[in-house]
Design an enzyme around this catalytic site. Structure first.
Site, PDB file in Angstrom:
ATOM      1  N   VAL A  25       0.841  -1.195   0.000  1.00 45.20           N
ATOM      2  CA  VAL A  25       0.000   0.000   0.000  1.00 45.20           C
ATOM      3  C   VAL A  25       0.879   1.249   0.000  1.00 45.20           C
ATOM      4  O   VAL A  25       1.721   1.435   0.880  1.00 45.20           O
ATOM      5  CB  VAL A  25      -0.944   0.004   1.221  1.00 45.20           C
ATOM      6  CG1 VAL A  25      -1.768   1.290   1.253  1.00 45.20           C
ATOM      7  CG2 VAL A  25      -1.862  -1.209   1.183  1.00 45.20           C
ATOM      8  N   CYS A 108      -4.116  -9.318   3.582  1.00 46.19           N
ATOM      9  CA  CYS A 108      -3.912  -8.143   4.427  1.00 46.19           C
ATOM     10  C   CYS A 108      -4.455  -8.402   5.831  1.00 46.19           C
ATOM     11  O   CYS A 108      -5.642  -8.711   5.993  1.00 46.19           O
ATOM     12  CB  CYS A 108      -4.596  -6.920   3.832  1.00 46.19           C
ATOM     13  SG  CYS A 108      -4.317  -5.423   4.815  1.00 46.19           S
ATOM     14  N   ASN A 208       6.229 -16.027   0.147  1.00 43.26           N
ATOM     15  CA  ASN A 208       6.413 -14.698   0.720  1.00 43.26           C
ATOM     16  C   ASN A 208       6.705 -14.850   2.215  1.00 43.26           C
ATOM     17  O   ASN A 208       6.013 -15.591   2.906  1.00 43.26           O
ATOM     18  CB  ASN A 208       5.144 -13.866   0.493  1.00 43.26           C
ATOM     19  CG  ASN A 208       5.293 -12.431   0.939  1.00 43.26           C
ATOM     20  OD1 ASN A 208       4.316 -11.796   1.311  1.00 43.26           O
ATOM     21  ND2 ASN A 208       6.496 -11.887   0.920  1.00 43.26           N
ATOM     22  N   ASN A 210      10.236 -13.984   5.252  1.00 38.89           N
ATOM     23  CA  ASN A 210      11.622 -14.322   5.637  1.00 38.89           C
ATOM     24  C   ASN A 210      12.645 -13.989   4.551  1.00 38.89           C
ATOM     25  O   ASN A 210      13.707 -14.595   4.503  1.00 38.89           O
ATOM     26  CB  ASN A 210      11.785 -15.804   5.997  1.00 38.89           C
ATOM     27  CG  ASN A 210      10.889 -16.250   7.126  1.00 38.89           C
ATOM     28  OD1 ASN A 210      10.315 -15.413   7.818  1.00 38.89           O
ATOM     29  ND2 ASN A 210      10.761 -17.538   7.324  1.00 38.89           N
TER      30      ASN A 210
END
Length: 484
Positions: A25, A108, A208, A210
């Site tokens: 965002v 999200c 997605n 680390n």
């Protein structure tokens, strides 16, 4: 031409992308995407866009997607948050000609997503998600993809992924954290969950979580078998992450600012990027952090960036042989490098607090915020102090207020009932009384109302009398005519 699906879509449309910049965002705007692509990124996502706003607001569409044509910004996936199938698809139809795929945000975890009922807070509503993806897969000319977070249970996560694949999802990005893992509680992402999903579905999977450097990317692909790896925080602190380099911060900052001149974006985006790039340096030069926070123009940001560069170059010139980075950093602070987010206990220690048993930071004591020691003031009070240097936060200097007889809140100084306005209003209304101190005039208005009603009656009475006399006269005339 029929749209490509699954592996073919990843190979041909996405050009077998392994290195992916996440949708962020206000942070994965065009200028930042172009910088990232110059330094190894092979696929980028737009910032998360709100489907309903995108559908109704032409300015929002222009600012976020319909700007200047930029052929080098491909392949590109547009991400939407939505919770209504029709709204999601209508927004996607307006975006599909400007991208290579549409992504549904199911990851999200922020409070705004909870209030808006989207993102990770839809992960239990499988019927709704099936309808959204089925409709999008049917109506769109580009593939539909999804970005999800995992459930604590691996089996449930696998079933979730399989449901999305069956509904028509052509590529899945799996963030290996639950929706509760965020901020100081983020912890380590579970590559075990990601590996289980990769083995259970037949569509491409991105991982997605680390990812701080190129070796993390390589290790993640090796351990999970995914097609590609997505980075958010790692990319923001080092846009050359996918090149395997750790460049000088000012090199990346200057290059980014040059791109912004050609492809402008809101100043808040630019400022946020420089705060990330210069994160470690701004811990050393705090006064420049304040300058960066206050500056109002792009040229002003360029000036702050130049000053930071000069300060770092001075440090390099005065550096002693064999000197090592401070604060446990792997590199000196002027080099792009990862930022490890502290956990709750570390955050307490950073702020000088011992914390509670759960590691939750306690409130700052009032005596710590005495006037004259701005370092101990909260950030909000420090901002007020910048606007008004003479402002005091010493509690002993605050005026003392008399309390309301009813509720204990400060009373009005001129209230006839010795109450706060809320309590005074209730009592004045109940007793039809006035309180000039609070501007409440219930008695006065009532008396005016009665006076007006009496005056109306006085006006109506003569009219009735005249009308009666006329009727009598008319009757007499008719009687005389009858007699004749």
């Amino acid at each position: 031409m029929p749209k490509l699906r699954g592996e073919a879509f990843w190979r041909e449309t996405l050009r077998s992308a392994h290195y992916v910049v996440a949708p962020m965002v206000d942070q994965s705007e065009l200028a930042w995407r172009l910088l990232s692509r110059r330094h190894g990124a092979q696929l980028c996502y737009t910032p998360m866009l709100h489907a309903q706003v995108f559908l109704r607001d032409a300015n929002y569409r222009r600012e976020n997607l319909y700007g200047e044509a930029c052929p080098e910004d491909r392949p590109l996936i547009v991400q939407f948050c939505a919770n209504d199938p029709e709204v999601f698809v209508q927004a996607a139809l307006l975006a599909q000609d400007y991208c290579d795929a549409i992504d549904l945000n199911l990851g999200c975890p922020q409070m705004i997503a909870k209030r808006g009922h989207y993102g990770a807070f839809l992960q239990e509503e499988w019927d709704l998600l099936q309808r959204m993806i089925l409709l999008a897969n049917e109506k769109l000319s580009v593939p539909i993809t999804c970005k999800i977070r995992v459930f604590p249970d691996i089996d449930k996560t696998v079933k979730y992924a399989q449901m999305l694949e069956k509904a028509g999802c052509q590529l899945l990005t799996v963030h290996g954290r639950t929706k509760e893992q965020k901020g100081p509680l983020a912890g380590v992402a579970s590559w075990e969950h990601i590996q289980a999903v990769r083995k259970a579905v037949n569509i491409p999977v991105f991982a997605n979580g680390n990812i701080q450097c190129l070796s993390d990317v390589e290790e993640c692909i090796r351990k999970t078998g995914v097609h590609g790896v997505m980075s958010a925080e790692g990319n923001l602190h080092n846009p050359a992450l996918f090149e395997g380099r750790n460049p000088l911060v000012w090199e990346m900052a200057e290059e980014y600012l040059e791109i912004v001149r050609k492809y402008p974006c809101p100043l808040s985006y630019v400022r946020a990027h420089l705060f990330k790039l210069w994160h470690h340096t701004l811990q050393v030069h705090q006064h420049l952090r304040e300058e960066l926070a206050k500056v109002k123009t792009l040229e002003g940001i360029v000036d702050v960036n130049r000053e930071l560069k000069l300060r770092c170059q001075e440090e390099i010139a005065n550096q002693k042989e064999g000197e090592k980075p401070k604060e446990g950093l792997p590199f000196f602070h002027w080099i792009c490098q990862p930022y490890i987010r502290p956990g709750p206990k570390e955050r307490c220690r950073e702020n000088g607090d011992s914390g509670t048993e759960k590691g939750v930071r306690g409130k700052r004591a009032l005596e710590e915020e005495e006037d004259g020691n701005s370092e101990l003031l909260s950030k909000n009070k420090q901002k007020k102090k910048l606007r008004n240097p003479n402002k005091s936060f010493d509690p002993s200097l605050k005026p003392k207020y008399a309390k309301c007889d009813q509720c204990g809140n400060p009373k009005g100084n001129k209230c006839v009932f010795n109450m706060c306005r809320g309590c005074c209003k209730k009592r004045a209304f109940k007793e039809t009384a006035d309180c000039p101190g609070h501007g409440l005039l219930f008695k006065t208005k009532y008396e005016k109302s009665l006076s007006w009603q009496h005056s109306q009656r006085g006006i109506q009475t003569p009219e009735i009398s005249q009308r009666g006399d006329a009727e009598v006269g008319e009757t007499a005339v008719l009687k005389e005519a009858g007699d004749s």
